[in-house]
Scaffold this motif. Structure first.
Motif, PDB file in Angstrom:
ATOM      1  N   ARG A 120     -82.591 -19.454 -59.885  1.00 55.32           N
ATOM      2  CA  ARG A 120     -82.460 -20.048 -58.557  1.00 55.32           C
ATOM      3  C   ARG A 120     -83.802 -20.066 -57.832  1.00 55.32           C
ATOM      4  N   VAL A 141     -79.771 -32.467 -59.993  1.00 56.52           N
ATOM      5  CA  VAL A 141     -79.522 -31.036 -59.815  1.00 56.52           C
ATOM      6  C   VAL A 141     -79.057 -30.450 -61.142  1.00 56.52           C
ATOM      7  N   GLN A 142     -78.085 -31.124 -61.749  1.00 59.50           N
ATOM      8  CA  GLN A 142     -77.529 -30.623 -63.007  1.00 59.50           C
ATOM      9  C   GLN A 142     -78.613 -30.496 -64.087  1.00 59.50           C
ATOM     10  N   ARG A 171     -81.890 -30.181 -63.721  1.00 56.23           N
ATOM     11  CA  ARG A 171     -82.872 -29.129 -63.408  1.00 56.23           C
ATOM     12  C   ARG A 171     -82.280 -27.749 -63.656  1.00 56.23           C
ATOM     13  N   VAL A 172     -81.016 -27.555 -63.195  1.00 58.44           N
ATOM     14  CA  VAL A 172     -80.366 -26.255 -63.357  1.00 58.44           C
ATOM     15  C   VAL A 172     -80.248 -25.923 -64.838  1.00 58.44           C
ATOM     16  N   GLU A 179     -73.867 -21.890 -61.844  1.00 61.26           N
ATOM     17  CA  GLU A 179     -74.538 -23.194 -61.806  1.00 61.26           C
ATOM     18  C   GLU A 179     -74.765 -23.657 -60.367  1.00 61.26           C
ATOM     19  N   GLU A 180     -73.727 -23.513 -59.528  1.00 62.77           N
ATOM     20  CA  GLU A 180     -73.853 -23.928 -58.121  1.00 62.77           C
ATOM     21  C   GLU A 180     -74.832 -23.037 -57.360  1.00 62.77           C
ATOM     22  N   SER A 201     -79.232 -28.882 -53.877  1.00 65.37           N
ATOM     23  CA  SER A 201     -78.102 -29.580 -53.272  1.00 65.37           C
ATOM     24  C   SER A 201     -78.299 -29.697 -51.767  1.00 65.37           C
ATOM     25  N   VAL A 229     -85.828 -23.111 -59.534  1.00 65.60           N
ATOM     26  CA  VAL A 229     -85.223 -24.374 -59.976  1.00 65.60           C
ATOM     27  C   VAL A 229     -85.764 -25.593 -59.226  1.00 65.60           C
ATOM     28  N   GLY A 267     -78.319 -24.101 -58.236  1.00 70.10           N
ATOM     29  CA  GLY A 267     -78.679 -25.431 -57.728  1.00 70.10           C
ATOM     30  C   GLY A 267     -78.615 -25.572 -56.212  1.00 70.10           C
TER      31      GLY A 267
END
Ligand SMILES: Nc1ncnc2c1ncn2[C@@H]1O[C@H](COP(=O)(O)OP(=O)(O)OP(=O)(O)O)[C@@H](O)[C@H]1O
Ligand SMILES: [Mg+2]
Length: 252
Positions: free
Chosen positions: A154, A118-119, A121-122, A101-102, A109, A157, A105
């Motif tokens: 990625r 961000v959450q 969209r991811v 996830e990170e 971020s 996104v 995003g």
């Protein structure tokens, strides 16, 4: 969307010059899936590096969404790469210390997008590529195919306008390559992603809608798929490759 105008790229100095790109011109329209093919040393990676402004061109112009990338400062360039370009590398380049996830995003971020956005969209893009369940995991905990999907998520996104892929199937076996190419096709056809993929592999290139052939830094030929099926297109690509010098073992 992307305009490449008469670009040249020289490496080296006066006594020892390599002309890696020689008056290359082409346009990429929004929604295209373009493959760039050519033998080893023909200038494919150089071209990609110039488009992503990792490298500077010696002459000519590169415009992305009308902006001449040579006019941007270092800071503007970094922002430009994060916001406009998505990358799919040969080894996918996921960071092992971040969750999937990170990783997906990250560009958002870094742009100081609100965490909630961000959450959202991811999760949206992960759902489209079918990897919602692996979002909390780390790259070493997921399969190769899931890594591919994460890398593709990625790359799009942040609503990047152009996806750049350098030999994305280079390190994959044939089944995994096919999967990745199908994902990229879906991203192009169903999600409207614009893709520029560099490859020396005719099978990979046959997934594109148009193929440009580079030889010694120049555009040698261009093939449009049109309404033809992928297998037919694949054979046409092979024909051009043999016309490229008969050195087919070097390019497939
Ligand atoms: N940093 C550099 N310094 C000097 N010459 C370079 C540099 N990078 C590339 N070249 C030369 O420029 C030419 C084009 O190289 P490039 O890496 O773009 O080829 P390529 O088509 O990506 O090849 P491959 O399929 O092997 O990856 C080659 O002759 C190469 O030796
Ligand atoms: Mg290369």
């Amino acid at each position: 969307m992307l305009q490449i105008q008469n670009i040249e790229k020289y490496y080296g100095n006066k006594n020892n010059v390599t002309r890696a790109l020689d008056r290359v011109s082409f346009d990429v329209e929004a929604g295209e899936f373009l493959a760039i093919m050519g033998a080893s040393g023909s200038g494919k990676t150089t071209l990609l590096n110039c488009i992503s402004a990792i490298d500077t061109i010696s002459a000519g112009k590169i415009l992305l969404d009308g902006v001449n990338i040579a006019d941007l400062s270092e800071e503007e360039l970094a922002k430009f790469r994060r916001e406009r370009l998505g990358f799919v590398f040969q080894d996918f380049n996921l960071l092992d210390t971040l969750t999937i996830e990170e990783n997906i995003g990250l560009a958002l971020s870094l742009n100081h997008t609100a965490p909630k956005t961000v959450q959202e969209r991811v999760r949206d893009v992960a759902q489209k590529l079918g990897i919602t369940d692996i979002l909390p995991k780390f790259p070493y905990q997921v399969s190769g195919g899931q890594k591919q999907r994460a890398a593709c998520s990625r790359a799009m996104v942040a609503g990047q306008s152009l996806l750049l892929a350098d030999e994305p199937t280079g390190a994959l076996d044939s089944k995994a390559s096919k999967n990745l190419l199908e994902i990229m096709s879906n991203m192009n056809q169903d999600m409207g992603a614009t893709i520029l993929m560099v490859t020396h592999d005719a099978y990979s290139a046959s997934y594109a809608k148009r193929v440009l052939f580079l030889k010694d830094g120049r555009v040698f030929n261009e093939l449009l798929r049109g309404e033809r099926g992928r297998p037919v297109f694949y054979h046409e690509i092979l024909d051009v490759l043999s016309a490229l010098g008969g050195d087919i073992s070097d390019v497939i």
